[in-house]
Design a protein around this motif. Structure first.
Motif, PDB file in Angstrom:
ATOM      1  N   UNK A   1       0.812  -1.213   0.000  1.00 15.90           N
ATOM      2  CA  UNK A   1       0.000   0.000   0.000  1.00 15.90           C
ATOM      3  C   UNK A   1       0.846   1.262   0.000  1.00 15.90           C
ATOM      4  N   UNK A   2       0.199   2.366  -0.375  1.00 18.80           N
ATOM      5  CA  UNK A   2       0.810   3.691  -0.297  1.00 18.80           C
ATOM      6  C   UNK A   2       1.036   4.114   1.144  1.00 18.80           C
ATOM      7  N   UNK A   3       0.487   3.373   2.105  1.00 18.36           N
ATOM      8  CA  UNK A   3       0.735   3.677   3.519  1.00 18.36           C
ATOM      9  C   UNK A   3       2.061   3.079   3.989  1.00 18.36           C
ATOM     10  N   UNK A   4       2.888   2.584   3.054  1.00 20.36           N
ATOM     11  CA  UNK A   4       4.216   2.016   3.309  1.00 20.36           C
ATOM     12  C   UNK A   4       4.158   0.719   4.107  1.00 20.36           C
ATOM     13  N   UNK A   5       3.054  -0.028   3.962  1.00 22.04           N
ATOM     14  CA  UNK A   5       2.971  -1.305   4.671  1.00 22.04           C
ATOM     15  C   UNK A   5       2.761  -2.442   3.683  1.00 22.04           C
ATOM     16  N   UNK A   6       3.179  -3.601   4.125  1.00 25.00           N
ATOM     17  CA  UNK A   6       2.959  -4.854   3.416  1.00 25.00           C
ATOM     18  C   UNK A   6       2.128  -5.722   4.346  1.00 25.00           C
ATOM     19  N   UNK A   7       1.071  -6.299   3.825  1.00 30.66           N
ATOM     20  CA  UNK A   7       0.241  -7.182   4.649  1.00 30.66           C
ATOM     21  C   UNK A   7       0.233  -8.558   4.005  1.00 30.66           C
TER      22      UNK A   7
END
Length: 94
Positions: free
Chosen positions: A66-72
């Motif tokens: 995501x653009x929120x700098x996270x990987x899920x």
């Protein structure tokens, strides 16, 4: 022979498609023989738009970025016969 055919009957032959979206969700569709596909699940967990969604080639997991700098990392729920996904957050990428 018959044993191999019996084993194949128990396999899930669904074709799944995962997409990111500008609305901060990832979506999983079953595109097995259906016109346009059927939405299986809307995955909620990111705080900003989802740019990428990728299934693992051999394991029952999905990764979204995501653009929120996270990987899920999302794994299939072993107890859910509806093929739902359960989220497990990984460390944010920096």
């Amino acid at each position: 022979g018959d044993a191999a055919n019996g084993a194949r009957k128990g396999l899930d032959t669904s074709v799944l498609l995962a997409t990111g979206s500008a609305d901060r969700y990832a979506y999983v569709y079953d595109i097995t023989g259906q016109e346009g596909g059927a939405l299986l699940q809307k995955l909620d967990g990111h705080a900003d738009r989802v740019y990428t969604a990728q299934f693992h080639p051999t394991q029952a997991v999905l990764a979204t970025g995501s653009a929120d700098f996270s990987l899920k990392i999302w794994r299939t729920a072993a107890t859910n016969r509806e093929r739902g996904l359960v989220g497990a957050e990984a460390s944010p990428l920096a």
